[in-house]
Design an enzyme around this catalytic site. Structure first.
Site, PDB file in Angstrom:
ATOM      1  N   SER A 154       0.859  -1.183   0.000  1.00  0.00           N
ATOM      2  CA  SER A 154       0.000   0.000   0.000  1.00  0.00           C
ATOM      3  C   SER A 154       0.891   1.226   0.000  1.00  0.00           C
ATOM      4  O   SER A 154       2.061   1.149   0.401  1.00  0.00           O
ATOM      5  CB  SER A 154      -0.891   0.003   1.253  1.00  0.00           C
ATOM      6  OG  SER A 154      -1.513   1.258   1.449  1.00  0.00           O
ATOM      7  N   TYR A 167      -2.148  -1.775  10.401  1.00  0.00           N
ATOM      8  CA  TYR A 167      -2.190  -1.830   8.936  1.00  0.00           C
ATOM      9  C   TYR A 167      -0.909  -1.257   8.349  1.00  0.00           C
ATOM     10  O   TYR A 167      -0.290  -1.861   7.451  1.00  0.00           O
ATOM     11  CB  TYR A 167      -3.403  -1.052   8.434  1.00  0.00           C
ATOM     12  CG  TYR A 167      -3.546  -1.019   6.929  1.00  0.00           C
ATOM     13  CD1 TYR A 167      -4.122  -2.085   6.237  1.00  0.00           C
ATOM     14  CD2 TYR A 167      -3.115   0.085   6.196  1.00  0.00           C
ATOM     15  CE1 TYR A 167      -4.255  -2.055   4.859  1.00  0.00           C
ATOM     16  CE2 TYR A 167      -3.247   0.121   4.821  1.00  0.00           C
ATOM     17  CZ  TYR A 167      -3.818  -0.947   4.153  1.00  0.00           C
ATOM     18  OH  TYR A 167      -3.957  -0.916   2.781  1.00  0.00           O
TER      19      TYR A 167
END
Length: 297
Positions: A154, A167
């Protein structure tokens, strides 16, 4: 970013046949990738822990004239992932593309995160990628034919963000893992391409799902996730359109795969400057204010 390898065929040529396995393909980015790869001509295995979602996506693909099958798998279960790889190689003979996509988000202050949830996020986001590599790469090597491993990191791997530490940590780990894999595949000179996929904002329900699965009472975390979900709905890329762009880059042979080249490259450059100058992490109040979230003193 490396100059694209012009000798590599385009997506329609490179991924017009063969077998693709996409984990977490029952929704969001994974679903977009599965649908686009099927439209190109691949047989797509829609792998997801949610068997109903996997069946729905696979049925939609076949209903539209594509080739697809559903596979229910928990990527945190190493023997289950290995059984999937064994079954798929026995059925298809080879897997030309593995997309390790399954992932979870989490909202909350780091010291308030439940340890069970921390382990769950790491197990899905990091261990799930490792399990895919561990089970599919040896079989790809044995097959001896060109193949691709694409791991979902990401743009969070280029930064640090308050109230979503699990995350962020996991996506930094996935990027490091993927860079190591790229080097190790080069060592043995196997015909396996390795790509790191670092999307920006692609429409999905990941923020809402995080708070459903692991609700937090922290008002800042909830405000941040409200803002991120709203921004995702308003301006997030359509999952299939993003998949078209990213799959084209994978087909070129790129290592760095972005959903929005300008934004993602800009974030990479900012990270590089931060590390070069060894500046402190960004002031969280400034960072959250950019999202429209005000934090009282």
């Amino acid at each position: 970013m490396d100059t694209p390898q012009t000798h590599i065929s385009t997506a329609s040529e490179r991924f017009g046949s063969g077998t693709a396995v996409v984990t977490g393909a029952g929704a969001g980015i994974g679903e977009g990738l599965a649908r686009h790869l099927a439209a190109l001509g691949m047989h797509v295995v829609v792998a997801d822990i949610d068997s109903a979602a996997a069946e729905r996506v696979a049925a939609d693909i076949t209903g539209d004239g594509g080739q697809s099958s559903a596979y229910s798998v928990d990527v945190t279960d190493a023997p289950a992932v290995d059984a999937m790889a064994a079954e798929l190689f026995a059925e298809f003979g080879s897997v030309e593309l593995l997309v390790n996509n399954a992932g979870l988000e989490n909202a909350g202050l780091l010291w308030e995160v439940d340890p069970t949830r921390w382990r769950k996020v790491m197990s899905v986001n990091v261990d799930g990628v490792f399990h895919g590599i561990h089970s599919f790469v040896p079989r790809m090597i044995a097959a001896g034919t060109p193949a691709v491993i694409a791991n979902l990191s990401s743009v969070a791997a280029f930064s640090s963000t308050p109230v979503q530490a699990p995350y962020t940590v996991s996506k930094h780990a996935v990027l490091a893992l993927t860079e190591c894999l790229h080097q190790e595949i080069a060592l043995i000179e196997a015909p396996i391409q390795v790509s790191a996929v670092l999307p920006y904002s692609i429409k999905s329900s990941i923020f809402n799902a995080a708070r459903t699965q692991a609700p937090t009472a922290n008002p800042v975390a909830n405000a941040v996730f409200d803002a991120m979900q709203s921004a995702n709905v308003a301006a997030g890329l359509d999952a299939i359109e993003a998949a078209e762009h990213m799959v084209e880059a994978i087909a070129r042979g790129d290592f760095w795969i972005f959903s929005d080249d300008a934004i993602c490259a800009g974030m990479a450059a900012a990270r590089g400057q931060h590390l070069t100058e060894l500046t402190d992490p960004q002031d969280p109040r400034e960072q959250l204010a950019m999202m429209g979230v005000e934090v009282s003193a």
